[in-house]
Design a protein around this motif. Sequence first.
Motif, PDB file in Angstrom:
ATOM      1  N   TYR A  53       9.902  -9.700  -5.792  1.00 41.37           N
ATOM      2  CA  TYR A  53       8.695  -9.860  -6.604  1.00 41.37           C
ATOM      3  C   TYR A  53       8.280  -8.519  -7.208  1.00 41.37           C
ATOM      4  CZ  TYR A  53       3.727 -10.203  -7.634  1.00 41.37           C
ATOM      5  OH  TYR A  53       2.504 -10.111  -8.251  1.00 41.37           O
ATOM      6  N   LEU A  54       8.263  -7.483  -6.388  1.00 42.69           N
ATOM      7  CA  LEU A  54       7.887  -6.154  -6.882  1.00 42.69           C
ATOM      8  C   LEU A  54       8.821  -5.693  -7.989  1.00 42.69           C
ATOM      9  CD1 LEU A  54       7.065  -4.258  -3.561  1.00 42.69           C
ATOM     10  CD2 LEU A  54       5.441  -5.228  -5.214  1.00 42.69           C
ATOM     11  N   GLU A  61       7.111  -0.134  -8.082  1.00 46.04           N
ATOM     12  CA  GLU A  61       7.906   0.594  -7.096  1.00 46.04           C
ATOM     13  C   GLU A  61       7.371   0.305  -5.695  1.00 46.04           C
ATOM     14  OE1 GLU A  61      10.635   2.573  -7.485  1.00 46.04           O
ATOM     15  OE2 GLU A  61      10.619   1.895  -9.569  1.00 46.04           O
ATOM     16  N   PRO A  62       8.252   0.094  -4.721  1.00 44.88           N
ATOM     17  CA  PRO A  62       7.786  -0.196  -3.361  1.00 44.88           C
ATOM     18  C   PRO A  62       6.820   0.852  -2.798  1.00 44.88           C
ATOM     19  CG  PRO A  62      10.126  -0.620  -3.520  1.00 44.88           C
ATOM     20  CD  PRO A  62       9.704   0.028  -4.814  1.00 44.88           C
ATOM     21  N   ILE A 100      -0.191  -7.223  -3.282  1.00 44.75           N
ATOM     22  CA  ILE A 100       0.066  -8.124  -2.156  1.00 44.75           C
ATOM     23  C   ILE A 100      -0.668  -9.438  -2.374  1.00 44.75           C
ATOM     24  CG2 ILE A 100      -0.191  -8.446   0.330  1.00 44.75           C
ATOM     25  CD1 ILE A 100       0.008  -5.318   0.520  1.00 44.75           C
ATOM     26  N   SER A 101      -1.922  -9.357  -2.798  1.00 44.12           N
ATOM     27  CA  SER A 101      -2.702 -10.569  -3.066  1.00 44.12           C
ATOM     28  C   SER A 101      -2.048 -11.418  -4.148  1.00 44.12           C
ATOM     29  CB  SER A 101      -4.125 -10.206  -3.493  1.00 44.12           C
ATOM     30  OG  SER A 101      -4.797  -9.558  -2.459  1.00 44.12           O
ATOM     31  N   THR A 110       1.261 -16.266  -5.624  1.00 47.96           N
ATOM     32  CA  THR A 110       2.428 -16.926  -6.200  1.00 47.96           C
ATOM     33  C   THR A 110       3.169 -17.727  -5.143  1.00 47.96           C
ATOM     34  OG1 THR A 110       3.911 -15.025  -5.887  1.00 47.96           O
ATOM     35  CG2 THR A 110       2.732 -15.161  -7.978  1.00 47.96           C
ATOM     36  N   ARG A 111       3.180 -17.242  -3.923  1.00 49.14           N
ATOM     37  CA  ARG A 111       3.837 -17.972  -2.832  1.00 49.14           C
ATOM     38  C   ARG A 111       3.088 -19.262  -2.514  1.00 49.14           C
ATOM     39  NH1 ARG A 111       8.297 -18.083  -1.672  1.00 49.14           N
ATOM     40  NH2 ARG A 111       7.966 -18.390   0.529  1.00 49.14           N
TER      41      ARG A 111
END
Length: 64
Positions: free
Chosen positions: A38-39, A45-46, A54-55, A60-61
């Motif tokens: 996803y990122l 970038e991680p 994250i939200s 999306t999940r």
Amino acid sequence: MKKDDFLAEFLKYLVLEKGLSRATVDSYRYAARGFLAYLEAAGIEPGSVEPKNISSYLATRAED
């Protein structure tokens, strides 16, 4: 740091510091790969993840 390096460090942490079982680590690996994908698709970038990222991922999940 590349996403594979982040994943490896995270999984090592789970084993060495948290003492999690192999099955649990495998579950975390699966989930983390999805988040990293996803990122990458979002161009994030991680090492620069923010709470809003994250939200957004979790939203999306929830739609899946």
